[in-house]
Design a protein around this motif. Structure first.
Motif, PDB file in Angstrom:
ATOM      1  N   GLY A 421       0.809  -1.212   0.000  1.00 39.63           N
ATOM      2  CA  GLY A 421       0.000   0.000   0.000  1.00 39.63           C
ATOM      3  C   GLY A 421       0.843   1.263   0.000  1.00 39.63           C
ATOM      4  N   SER A 422       0.435   2.211   0.817  1.00 37.37           N
ATOM      5  CA  SER A 422       1.060   3.538   0.797  1.00 37.37           C
ATOM      6  C   SER A 422       2.453   3.591   1.406  1.00 37.37           C
ATOM      7  N   THR A 423       2.930   2.476   1.976  1.00 38.29           N
ATOM      8  CA  THR A 423       4.326   2.499   2.432  1.00 38.29           C
ATOM      9  C   THR A 423       5.278   2.580   1.233  1.00 38.29           C
ATOM     10  N   LEU A 534      10.682  -5.352  -8.653  1.00 35.89           N
ATOM     11  CA  LEU A 534       9.322  -4.862  -8.591  1.00 35.89           C
ATOM     12  C   LEU A 534       9.142  -3.897  -9.758  1.00 35.89           C
ATOM     13  N   ASP A 535       8.209  -4.169 -10.616  1.00 35.49           N
ATOM     14  CA  ASP A 535       8.050  -3.374 -11.834  1.00 35.49           C
ATOM     15  C   ASP A 535       7.278  -2.097 -11.546  1.00 35.49           C
ATOM     16  N   LEU A 536       7.995  -0.992 -11.448  1.00 36.77           N
ATOM     17  CA  LEU A 536       7.351   0.278 -11.150  1.00 36.77           C
ATOM     18  C   LEU A 536       7.011   1.078 -12.399  1.00 36.77           C
ATOM     19  N   SER A 537       7.085   0.443 -13.560  1.00 35.63           N
ATOM     20  CA  SER A 537       6.505   1.067 -14.747  1.00 35.63           C
ATOM     21  C   SER A 537       5.014   0.752 -14.826  1.00 35.63           C
ATOM     22  N   GLY A 544       1.626   0.380  -4.177  1.00 37.31           N
ATOM     23  CA  GLY A 544       1.841  -0.857  -3.433  1.00 37.31           C
ATOM     24  C   GLY A 544       0.933  -1.990  -3.826  1.00 37.31           C
ATOM     25  N   GLY A 545       0.717  -2.187  -5.121  1.00 36.30           N
ATOM     26  CA  GLY A 545      -0.183  -3.230  -5.569  1.00 36.30           C
ATOM     27  C   GLY A 545       0.436  -4.607  -5.681  1.00 36.30           C
ATOM     28  N   GLU A 546       1.772  -4.703  -5.647  1.00 38.07           N
ATOM     29  CA  GLU A 546       2.436  -6.008  -5.798  1.00 38.07           C
ATOM     30  C   GLU A 546       3.113  -6.405  -4.492  1.00 38.07           C
ATOM     31  N   ASN A 547       3.126  -7.693  -4.208  1.00 37.42           N
ATOM     32  CA  ASN A 547       3.597  -8.179  -2.911  1.00 37.42           C
ATOM     33  C   ASN A 547       5.079  -7.895  -2.671  1.00 37.42           C
ATOM     34  N   VAL A 548       5.363  -7.420  -1.460  1.00 38.20           N
ATOM     35  CA  VAL A 548       6.728  -7.186  -0.990  1.00 38.20           C
ATOM     36  C   VAL A 548       6.812  -7.714   0.440  1.00 38.20           C
ATOM     37  N   ALA A 549       7.929  -8.343   0.785  1.00 39.53           N
ATOM     38  CA  ALA A 549       8.095  -8.902   2.133  1.00 39.53           C
ATOM     39  C   ALA A 549       8.357  -7.795   3.154  1.00 39.53           C
ATOM     40  N   GLN A 641      -5.986  -1.871  -1.153  1.00 38.54           N
ATOM     41  CA  GLN A 641      -7.294  -1.361  -1.565  1.00 38.54           C
ATOM     42  C   GLN A 641      -8.450  -2.115  -0.937  1.00 38.54           C
ATOM     43  N   TYR A 642      -8.203  -3.303  -0.405  1.00 33.07           N
ATOM     44  CA  TYR A 642      -9.261  -4.081   0.230  1.00 33.07           C
ATOM     45  C   TYR A 642      -9.271  -3.904   1.751  1.00 33.07           C
ATOM     46  N   ASN A 643      -8.385  -3.079   2.270  1.00 35.04           N
ATOM     47  CA  ASN A 643      -8.207  -2.913   3.716  1.00 35.04           C
ATOM     48  C   ASN A 643      -7.920  -4.243   4.403  1.00 35.04           C
ATOM     49  N   SER A 644      -7.352  -5.186   3.642  1.00 37.08           N
ATOM     50  CA  SER A 644      -7.099  -6.514   4.195  1.00 37.08           C
ATOM     51  C   SER A 644      -5.627  -6.745   4.522  1.00 37.08           C
ATOM     52  N   GLN A 645      -4.747  -5.861   4.049  1.00 32.12           N
ATOM     53  CA  GLN A 645      -3.324  -5.954   4.374  1.00 32.12           C
ATOM     54  C   GLN A 645      -2.845  -4.548   4.733  1.00 32.12           C
ATOM     55  N   THR A 646      -2.405  -4.391   5.970  1.00 38.98           N
ATOM     56  CA  THR A 646      -2.121  -3.056   6.494  1.00 38.98           C
ATOM     57  C   THR A 646      -0.742  -3.018   7.137  1.00 38.98           C
TER      58      THR A 646
END
Length: 722
Positions: A421-423, A534-537, A544-549, A641-646
């Motif tokens: 997300g926004s991190t 992580l593809d930032l194009s 923050g739409g793609e998974n990061v550890a 966007q689903y408020n499911s991972q914060t």
């Protein structure tokens, strides 16, 4: 009086076979006698001569390597986290063994041990006669048994378990000759004390106990030096038949065998009649302490332990193949000193457990801390357990904090990261500052549409994706609240976490590719691991739409804390083998100015505002009061966007910590964080500040004072006000 003739209870053919065996044994004895007196080649006689030639060609040297031992994984302060082994064995010196066990094993296994030269001629002849009469009697000395054990251990160490010799019936004529010659050679090279010590350290007692120290602990919960007479006799009797004389599984048979050992000790003068009488009258009493090995049974930080194991298994310093590395780990008696700090791990575990440990809906919670400027992983905790019997219903092998690859792959325990997300917004901020732009510069955050034809300025990969409700399958860019679609400073856009401000900043860059470069310099990559970019194009990844550890995010933010020095996370300080020889460890791998120091300072300056005037103001305790860490601190909240991972990822000068709360095991789109109950509290929607935030702040209150907690370095004025 004439002696009565006794009929032999076997047929003529059987007699003939045994006579041939006896002849062979006799020839062998001739060879052995000659081997003790003169070179085997000098033996005369056709049968003995032929055997002597074979005997002479056999190897005469035995490589006595340390047997398989327990590997220990230690925290940074030397406390033990876990043990790993395929054979539970802890070697001890002969002087650290009770005289009772030394005397008992010699009395029952080889009472002429101190008299023969490795092979007992009279014992061989007694065995031959007993076997000829239809009985069964072994003739192997302790030295010969030690040779067999050493050879077996070498086979296992080389991955040749199928060649292990379990009993004497599996030995061919050549095997027995080889064993005898090696025993004779061994006696010339080692003292009796060295051989007895080696034997007692290598011999098998039970699948959970190899060697006398492990056996003493397993059956009686005492060290080998403290074995009583009855305990020692019990263990000495066990060697002959571990499955038959186990004092726990077969107490009656074990007691009889123990008394036989005591009788041998009495017969050969190791104990007197009174000691014998008292010992045989004693009840068989065990106090079992089954060893627990593996990271699932770690004293603390089981998932960190598992991460360390995977680091070893992937490092060629410990073997050229995965199989060889696995054997080194399970048999090598390694001491692996890690970077884990128990002063931080305890509070981290307590915090994630209190955050979500009692929640029946299996929400995941995790914390991971790295040290800026070194990359040392100081704490790694999550609200699950690896085993059902550890008090929680949420059981999983998945490590929430690390890349899937670093946890053995998705099939073996890697969650593969989460949507940050926004991190991710500080990445675009870094690109902005890297172009020399100021944080107080205004951007148009009212713009919500970025179509496929938007004129992004890029020198690398074309920008993909769109936010434009006029196009089929696309939506306009959304903020969390409707009041933020206006002009604002880049600073405000970050500390208030405004999506449209981040996009406006990206659109104003002279090169959109600088966002990708910023992410790469911070070490941010896909949660599957192996450095996959992580593809930032792709526009959605700016938010923050793609998974990061979590560990990746903690390391990235640690770069800001260290004024632009990026350090790869490391978990292993030093690895030594069973003899204390250093095998390896992970050196610090840092890149100074991976991010320009002034840029890192300016990012920190903005992220401080998150906690004093932005989205971090919602980090409150159960009573609704703001949680203050109490030292200079910077952070960023994040919600998918689903408020499911914060998330909250934040840092001081001395610590950087990623805090996660949310859906940890399944597709986040299938479970949202809206209108939910967590630990008895209702949330209209879960935001990064609401649960991950307090978890982070309350943990940092305890952890931050233990490390550098000074003020952050001020950024240059031109990056703040222009």
């Amino acid at each position: 009086m004439r002696k009565k003739l006794v009929a032999w209870p076997f047929a003529t053919s059987a007699v003939f076979g045994r006579i041939l065996s006896f002849v062979g044994v006799s020839a062998l004895c001739g060879v052995l006698v000659a081997g003790l007196i003169m070179p085997a080649a000098a033996v005369v006689g056709s049968a003995a001569g032929g055997t002597a030639q074979i005997f002479d060609r056999l190897p005469s040297e035995l490589i006595v390597a340390p047997p398989g031992q327990v590997t220990r994984i230690l925290a940074a302060d030397g406390s033990q986290l876990a043990t790993l082994f395929s054979e539970n064995r802890t070697p001890v010196k002969l002087d650290d063994m009770s005289p009772n066990i030394k005397n008992a094993i010699v009395a029952v296994e080889d009472y002429r041990f101190y008299e023969h030269g490795g092979v007992d001629m009279s014992g061989i002849l007694r065995a031959a006669v007993a076997n000829l009469r239809g009985g069964r009697q072994g003739a192997s000395t302790i030295t010969q048994q030690y040779v067999t054990n050493v050879l077996n251990d070498a086979r296992v160490a080389q991955g040749r378990q199928n060649e292990v010799v379990v009993n004497g019936q599996q030995k061919g004529y050549g095997d027995k000759l080889r064993e005898i010659k090696l025993a004779i050679a061994l006696e010339r090279q080692y003292s009796k004390e060295q051989i007895l010590e080696g034997y007692l350290n290598i011999v098998f007692f039970n699948r959970n106990a190899y060697g006398i120290q492990a056996a003493s602990q397993y059956y009686f919960s005492v060290d080998a030096k403290d074995l009583s007479l009855t305990q020692a006799a019990t263990l000495a009797g066990l060697v002959n038949g571990p499955a038959f004389f186990d004092p726990i599984q077969a107490p009656e048979a074990s007691a009889k065998r123990r008394n036989l050992v005591l009788g041998a000790m009495l017969e050969h003068g190791y104990i007197n009649q009174r000691q014998y009488d008292e010992a045989v009258a004693s009840p068989l009493q065990t106090k079992a302490s089954p060893p627990r090995q593996g990271c699932a049974y770690a004293a603390q930080a089981p998932y960190f332990c598992d991460f360390v194991v995977n680091q070893i298994l992937g490092d060629s310093a410990y073997g050229s193949t995965p199989e060889e590395r696995a054997r080194t780990l399970s048999r090598g008696g390694l001491t692996i000193k890690t970077t884990l700090d128990p002063r931080l791990q305890g509070p981290a575990q307590d915090q994630v457990d209190s955050t979500a440990g009692a929640n029946p809906d299996t929400w995941g919670a995790s914390l991971v801390t790295v040290q800026p400027g070194t990359g040392k992983i100081l704490a790694m905790a999550q609200n699950t357990r690896m085993l059902k019997d550890q008090g929680l219903d949420f059981v999983t092998a998945y490590n929430f904090n690390v890349d899937a690859h670093d946890a053995g792959g998705n099939d073996l325990g890697g969650a593969g990261g989460f949507q940050p997300g926004s991190t991710m917004k500080p990445v675009t901020l870094s690109a902005w500052l890297g172009e020399g732009r100021a944080t107080n510069q205004y951007v148009d955050a009212s713009r919500r549409r970025y179509g496929l034809d938007h004129p992004w300025k890029t020198t690398c990969s074309p920008v993909t994706g769109s936010y434009d409700s006029s196009q089929q399958g696309s939506l306009d860019l959304q903020n969390d609240e409707p009041t933020w679609y206006r002009r604002m400073t880049v600073r405000e856009g970050v500390y208030q976490s405004i999506n449209t401000a981040t996009f406006a900043s990206a659109a104003a860059l002279s090169d959109f590719c600088n966002i990708q470069r910023a992410a790469d310099s911070l070490g941010i990559h896909k949660g599957e691991g192996q450095g996959k970019k992580l593809d930032l194009s792709t526009l959605g990844n700016l938010l923050g739409g793609e998974n990061v550890a979590p560990m990746t995010m903690a390391s990235a933010f640690a770069t800001f804390a260290a004024n632009g020095t990026y350090c790869e996370p490391i978990s292993i300080s030093e690895v030594t083998d069973s003899r204390g020889k250093r095998l390896g460890g992970q050196a610090q791998r840092c890149i100074e100015s991976a991010v320009k120091p002034d840029v890192a300072k300016a990012v920190t300056n903005v992220l401080e505002d998150v906690l004093t005037k932005g989205s971090g103001l919602n980090i409150k305790d159960a009573g609704g009061r703001p949680i203050k860490v109490g030292v200079p601190v910077a952070a960023k909240t994040g919600t998918n966007q689903y408020n499911s991972q914060t998330w909250v990822v934040g840092y001081t000068r001395g610590l950087a910590t990623a805090s996660f709360f949310g859906e940890a095991l399944n597709d986040p789109s299938l479970r949202n964080g809206r209108d939910v109950w967590v630990n008895g509290r209702h949330y209209r929607s879960v935001d990064g500040a609401f649960i991950a935030g307090p978890q982070w702040a309350q943990y940092m209150q305890k952890a931050a004072p233990l490390f550098d907690r000074g003020d952050f370095d001020p950024p240059p004025r031109n990056l703040i006000t222009g």
